[in-house]
Design an enzyme around this catalytic site. Structure first.
Site, PDB file in Angstrom:
ATOM      1  N   GLY A 208     -25.215 -37.037   2.053  1.00  0.00           N
ATOM      2  CA  GLY A 208     -23.939 -37.472   2.657  1.00  0.00           C
ATOM      3  C   GLY A 208     -23.416 -36.432   3.616  1.00  0.00           C
ATOM      4  O   GLY A 208     -24.160 -35.544   4.044  1.00  0.00           O
ATOM      5  N   ASN A 209     -22.180 -36.545   3.983  1.00  0.00           N
ATOM      6  CA  ASN A 209     -21.574 -35.533   4.849  1.00  0.00           C
ATOM      7  C   ASN A 209     -20.093 -35.378   4.479  1.00  0.00           C
ATOM      8  O   ASN A 209     -19.592 -36.082   3.611  1.00  0.00           O
ATOM      9  CB  ASN A 209     -21.765 -35.887   6.328  1.00  0.00           C
ATOM     10  N   HIS A 210     -19.427 -34.450   5.149  1.00  0.00           N
ATOM     11  CA  HIS A 210     -18.067 -34.074   4.741  1.00  0.00           C
ATOM     12  C   HIS A 210     -16.971 -34.981   5.307  1.00  0.00           C
ATOM     13  O   HIS A 210     -15.793 -34.666   5.158  1.00  0.00           O
ATOM     14  CB  HIS A 210     -17.772 -32.638   5.181  1.00  0.00           C
TER      15      HIS A 210
END
Ligand code: CTP
Length: 398
Positions: A208-210
């Protein structure tokens, strides 16, 4: 639509003034801030106490309250209002509005106000039909005011016919519809994507990412506030959107692609704010991957570029807006994405700007349009950034 709107309700001398109490309740229930102005005759039909209690505000009856010594500033009241509704309006006040007579607080506020004015007449059928009343109606219409037509039925005089003030519920629907129609994006279908996507590795892990989704959610809310019918396609995020926004939750890039593809053909404007994963594991393990002695190598495959796909499918009357999150050579990459993905606007975020990008409550953007004209903005809250982006979109819509 009436939520947070500042509304002045004028009440004139008519037996229908009893309906004003219901109207105040409905306006307050809809979230409006209501201040009531009673004409001297109006105060003979309904008490200020009733309307003050229901509106949760003092009721204004004259310029100068003798008991309290308070001066009611008609100009201030007029400028405070987002909307004035005079219900009931009598034949007498109607004539004053038509001719500019200004002999009480309500007529003075009317003349000072710059906001839309609605009037709901109430009078006996012959007074309503009278040529002078109809001429006054035509006159106040020509000034840009709106008349909410009276209904037919039994009148206070015992006669039957036209002249009954519209019911409070009808007035509320009328105002709701009128506000909607006056909004700059009324009737426009808009799609916004927001948040990250999660690409499964196994049943318990993902790539995923932030992205927090804050920017996309702020955009969806602002577009809805401008009157658009907004569908928000959201990746996994804890954000909450306005109740007017239709929200579809997705997890992976593929799910976001499918959701976007089904909504896009009907949209007028699309804003792709989501931080979509560019790669996903080529195979997703059915069971949790157990720890081994050696390193683990994951093979990744490309996800579909949703925005590029929409850019290809885009029709001439559709507006497509994309984001570019960059760390280096920012402007060139952003302009490249505008061309390559067939966008009308690209919103550049640079991770080199402190307080911009993922998770923070602020953002700093640069917008490029199709002519590659550049507009640089200061660091702002994401709510205000959403307003800037919407202004750029509105320029294209116009
Ligand atoms: N985007 C998309 N689908 C993807 C990747 C990106 O729709 N698979 C959209 C994003 O929502 C954004 C725009 O494309 O509006 C640019 O995303 P960004 O991550 O900045 O660029 P990429 O196209 O992924 O290119 P790169 O990662 O090389 O910068």
């Amino acid at each position: 639509m009436l939520k947070h709107k500042n509304i002045i309700l004028g009440v004139c001398g008519s037996i229908a003034a009893y309906k004003s109490a219901f109207l105040v309740r409905l306006l307050v229930k809809a979230g409006a801030n209501v201040k009531v102005i009673l004409t001297p005759d109006g105060a003979n039909f309904i008490t200020p106490l009733t309307l003050a209690t229901l509106s949760k505000n003092p009721v204004y009856t004259q310029y100068f309250e003798e008991e309290t010594g308070v001066w009611s500033n008609h100009v201030e009241l007029g400028l405070w209002a987002d909307l004035i509704i005079i219900a009931p309006i009598s034949a007498n006040t109607l004539a004053k509005l038509a001719t500019g007579i200004c002999d009480n607080l309500l007529t003075a506020v009317y003349l000072s106000a710059k906001c839309p004015v609605y009037v709901a007449p109430a009078m006996d059928l012959d007074m309503w039909k009278h040529e002078s009343t109809q001429a006054n109606i035509a006159k106040i219409n020509s000034y840009g005011n709106t008349v909410i037509a009276p209904g037919s039925g039994e009148l206070a005089s015992g006669l039957y016919g036209e002249g009954r003030m519209a019911e409070p519920e009808e007035i509320i629907s009328f105002l709701d519809e009128a506000i909607k129609k006056s909004m700059p994006l009324y009737g426009k279908k808009v799609m916004v994507t927001a948040g990250p996507t999660y690409e499964a590795i196994d049943p318990v892990r993902f790539i995923g990412n932030h992205s927090s989704g804050k920017m996309g959610f702020a955009l969806a809310d602002e577009l809805a506030r401008l009157g658009a019918d907004v569908t928000l396609i959201a990746g996994p995020t804890a954000q909450k959107c306005d109740q007017n926004v239709i929200r579809k939750d997705v997890v992976s890039a593929q799910q976001m692609f499918e959701a976007c593809s089904s909504v896009f053909p009907e949209t007028d404007i699309t804003v792709m704010c989501a931080a979509v994963a560019d790669y996903r594991p080529k195979t997703v393990a059915t069971n949790k991957i157990k720890k081994q002695d050696s390193n683990l190598v994951l093979e990744l495959e490309k996800t579909v570029d949703i925005l590029a796909n929409l850019g290809q499918a885009k029709k001439a009357n559709q507006i497509l807006v994309g984001f570019a999150l960059e760390t280096n050579d920012e402007e060139n990459y952003a302009k490249g994405k505008l061309e390559k993905k067939n966008l009308d606007l690209v919103i550049l975020n640079s991770l080199n700007d402190k307080g911009a990008g993922f998770k923070s409550d602020t953002n700093k953007i640069t917008i490029f349009n199709r002519a590659l004209e550049r507009t640089v903005f200061e660091m702002k809250s994401k709510t205000d950034v959403a307003k800037d982006i919407c202004s750029a979109i509105l320029k294209i819509v116009k």
